[in-house]
Design a protein around this motif. Sequence first.
Motif, mmCIF file in Angstrom:
data_model
loop_
_atom_site.group_PDB
_atom_site.id
_atom_site.type_symbol
_atom_site.label_atom_id
_atom_site.label_comp_id
_atom_site.label_asym_id
_atom_site.label_seq_id
_atom_site.Cartn_x
_atom_site.Cartn_y
_atom_site.Cartn_z
ATOM 1 N N VAL A 166 6.083 3.355 15.127
ATOM 2 C CA VAL A 166 6.536 2.498 15.986
ATOM 3 C C VAL A 166 7.651 1.421 14.640
ATOM 4 C CG1 VAL A 166 6.796 0.576 17.313
ATOM 5 C CG2 VAL A 166 5.310 2.278 17.914
ATOM 6 N N THR A 167 6.889 1.067 13.656
ATOM 7 C CA THR A 167 7.552 0.369 12.645
ATOM 8 C C THR A 167 8.785 1.181 12.213
ATOM 9 O OG1 THR A 167 5.620 -0.884 12.166
ATOM 10 C CG2 THR A 167 7.333 -0.744 10.644
ATOM 11 N N ALA A 168 8.427 2.479 11.518
ATOM 12 C CA ALA A 168 9.373 3.308 11.117
ATOM 13 C C ALA A 168 10.553 3.526 12.062
ATOM 14 C CB ALA A 168 8.718 4.671 10.775
ATOM 15 N N HIS A 169 10.170 3.789 13.620
ATOM 16 C CA HIS A 169 11.134 4.043 14.372
ATOM 17 C C HIS A 169 12.155 2.637 14.502
ATOM 18 C CE1 HIS A 169 12.602 5.727 18.125
ATOM 19 N NE2 HIS A 169 12.947 4.541 18.616
ATOM 20 N N HIS A 170 11.328 1.511 14.484
ATOM 21 C CA HIS A 170 12.307 0.234 14.599
ATOM 22 C C HIS A 170 13.301 0.031 13.346
ATOM 23 C CE1 HIS A 170 11.058 -1.076 18.402
ATOM 24 N NE2 HIS A 170 9.832 -1.008 18.254
ATOM 25 N N TRP A 211 6.266 7.383 4.645
ATOM 26 C CA TRP A 211 6.017 6.336 5.298
ATOM 27 C C TRP A 211 6.292 4.930 4.583
ATOM 28 C CZ3 TRP A 211 4.329 7.093 10.080
ATOM 29 C CH2 TRP A 211 4.094 7.912 10.478
ATOM 30 N N ASN A 212 6.529 5.105 3.254
ATOM 31 C CA ASN A 212 6.834 3.929 2.457
ATOM 32 C C ASN A 212 8.202 3.489 2.367
ATOM 33 O OD1 ASN A 212 4.259 3.463 1.440
ATOM 34 N ND2 ASN A 212 4.421 4.922 -0.120
ATOM 35 N N HIS A 213 9.257 4.370 2.912
ATOM 36 C CA HIS A 213 10.780 4.447 2.853
ATOM 37 C C HIS A 213 10.957 3.060 3.762
ATOM 38 C CE1 HIS A 213 14.760 4.919 2.911
ATOM 39 N NE2 HIS A 213 14.938 5.523 4.074
ATOM 40 N N LYS A 214 11.951 2.053 3.275
ATOM 41 C CA LYS A 214 12.435 1.133 4.087
ATOM 42 C C LYS A 214 13.834 1.251 4.173
ATOM 43 C CE LYS A 214 9.250 -2.367 2.708
ATOM 44 N NZ LYS A 214 8.116 -1.790 3.404
ATOM 45 N N SER A 215 14.215 1.536 5.521
ATOM 46 C CA SER A 215 15.295 1.898 5.962
ATOM 47 C C SER A 215 16.219 0.654 6.333
ATOM 48 C CB SER A 215 15.490 2.858 7.292
ATOM 49 O OG SER A 215 16.724 3.204 7.808
ATOM 50 N N THR A 216 17.369 0.437 6.011
ATOM 51 C CA THR A 216 18.208 -0.723 6.525
ATOM 52 C C THR A 216 19.297 -0.283 7.446
ATOM 53 O OG1 THR A 216 19.580 -0.650 4.628
ATOM 54 C CG2 THR A 216 17.658 -2.365 4.515
ATOM 55 N N GLY A 217 19.042 0.922 8.020
ATOM 56 C CA GLY A 217 20.287 1.435 8.952
ATOM 57 C C GLY A 217 20.168 0.935 10.065
ATOM 58 N N VAL A 218 20.831 1.188 10.752
ATOM 59 C CA VAL A 218 21.211 0.824 12.515
ATOM 60 C C VAL A 218 20.115 1.701 13.218
ATOM 61 C CG1 VAL A 218 22.455 0.763 14.357
ATOM 62 C CG2 VAL A 218 23.393 0.275 12.217
ATOM 63 N N VAL A 219 19.190 0.843 14.063
ATOM 64 C CA VAL A 219 18.124 1.540 15.125
ATOM 65 C C VAL A 219 19.023 2.578 15.808
ATOM 66 C CG1 VAL A 219 16.672 0.899 16.758
ATOM 67 C CG2 VAL A 219 16.940 -0.638 14.791
ATOM 68 N N GLY A 220 18.185 3.573 16.012
ATOM 69 C CA GLY A 220 18.724 4.892 16.817
ATOM 70 C C GLY A 220 19.662 5.925 16.161
ATOM 71 N N VAL A 221 19.680 5.586 14.737
ATOM 72 C CA VAL A 221 20.584 6.689 14.155
ATOM 73 C C VAL A 221 19.543 7.753 13.378
ATOM 74 C CG1 VAL A 221 22.147 6.905 12.082
ATOM 75 C CG2 VAL A 221 22.222 4.931 13.542
ATOM 76 N N ALA A 247 0.779 -1.170 -0.095
ATOM 77 C CA ALA A 247 0.044 -0.272 -0.083
ATOM 78 C C ALA A 247 0.951 1.227 0.000
ATOM 79 C CB ALA A 247 -0.912 -0.117 1.339
ATOM 80 N N ASP A 248 0.291 2.263 -0.692
ATOM 81 C CA ASP A 248 0.959 3.585 -0.722
ATOM 82 C C ASP A 248 0.626 4.490 0.388
ATOM 83 O OD1 ASP A 248 2.466 5.829 -1.255
ATOM 84 O OD2 ASP A 248 1.219 6.434 -3.120
ATOM 85 N N PHE A 249 1.248 4.003 1.476
ATOM 86 C CA PHE A 249 0.981 4.975 2.776
ATOM 87 C C PHE A 249 1.142 6.532 2.848
ATOM 88 C CE2 PHE A 249 1.385 0.853 4.597
ATOM 89 C CZ PHE A 249 0.197 0.441 5.055
ATOM 90 N N ASN A 250 1.923 6.871 1.825
ATOM 91 C CA ASN A 250 2.028 8.205 1.455
ATOM 92 C C ASN A 250 0.980 8.964 1.145
ATOM 93 O OD1 ASN A 250 4.877 8.260 2.442
ATOM 94 N ND2 ASN A 250 5.843 7.884 0.593
ATOM 95 N N ARG A 251 0.092 8.177 0.269
ATOM 96 C CA ARG A 251 -1.138 8.925 -0.229
ATOM 97 C C ARG A 251 -2.441 8.277 0.970
ATOM 98 N NH1 ARG A 251 -1.174 7.408 -6.428
ATOM 99 N NH2 ARG A 251 -2.425 5.709 -5.364
ATOM 100 N N LEU A 252 -2.341 7.078 1.281
ATOM 101 C CA LEU A 252 -3.542 6.538 1.944
ATOM 102 C C LEU A 252 -3.638 7.348 3.343
ATOM 103 C CD1 LEU A 252 -3.332 2.747 0.765
ATOM 104 C CD2 LEU A 252 -5.224 4.620 0.240
ATOM 105 N N LEU A 253 -2.462 7.284 4.073
ATOM 106 C CA LEU A 253 -2.544 7.859 5.531
ATOM 107 C C LEU A 253 -3.135 9.272 5.512
ATOM 108 C CD1 LEU A 253 -2.238 6.642 8.225
ATOM 109 C CD2 LEU A 253 -0.057 7.788 8.189
ATOM 110 N N PRO A 254 -2.686 10.032 4.704
ATOM 111 C CA PRO A 254 -3.198 11.557 4.804
ATOM 112 C C PRO A 254 -4.636 11.639 4.249
ATOM 113 C CG PRO A 254 -0.916 11.678 3.934
ATOM 114 C CD PRO A 254 -1.288 10.267 3.858
ATOM 115 N N LEU A 255 -4.953 10.761 3.155
ATOM 116 C CA LEU A 255 -6.410 10.567 2.834
ATOM 117 C C LEU A 255 -7.303 10.138 3.720
ATOM 118 C CD1 LEU A 255 -8.311 11.258 0.420
ATOM 119 C CD2 LEU A 255 -7.932 8.811 -0.230
ATOM 120 N N ALA A 256 -6.885 9.054 4.727
ATOM 121 C CA ALA A 256 -7.906 8.562 5.581
ATOM 122 C C ALA A 256 -7.702 9.453 6.725
ATOM 123 C CB ALA A 256 -7.044 7.009 6.007
#
Length: 171
Positions: free
Chosen positions: A141-145, A161-171, A2-11
Amino acid sequence: MADFNRLLPLARTIIFGIVAFFSIIVLGISAHLVSLPGPSPDYVNLALATSILTLIALPIIFIIPLKRRGAAPSFVAVEVVTLWLLWILWLATGATIANWLPGLVFCNGGVCSELRAIEAFAFLNWLMLMFYSFVLLTLAVTAHHRGRTGVWKSSVPDFDWNHKSTGVVGV
């Protein structure tokens, strides 16, 4: 996915609009009940206060992110806390009326109908705000983790909201 960048603000826009509309209805009905002769019951006062707080809070957390970036009311953290408080108040309003309504001895048709309307709109507002706030909290919480700790100080329309980060948590 799902494209949360469009769906979340619309919802968010749809839910805030419906909740505001229902809050205006509850405001009118509860104001009418408060204006009747005699002391007004606590559950009617709670409905009035909850509708007023909702009509103050929703425009603040909806409009400020559109007008000013980085302001505290636009933060996801502030929005989550505000919505949790509002849905708890709407649940309390609906539950209190549902608890007292069967026990009212002198309940004529008009007043009982108005109380049932407040009860229905309170439960509908509760469900919509609770659903949206749980979705928003889960996404945050998912984005934070995933290492995107800036989610809490960003606004819902501006965050990716769609960005998938593979970075270290807390950075």
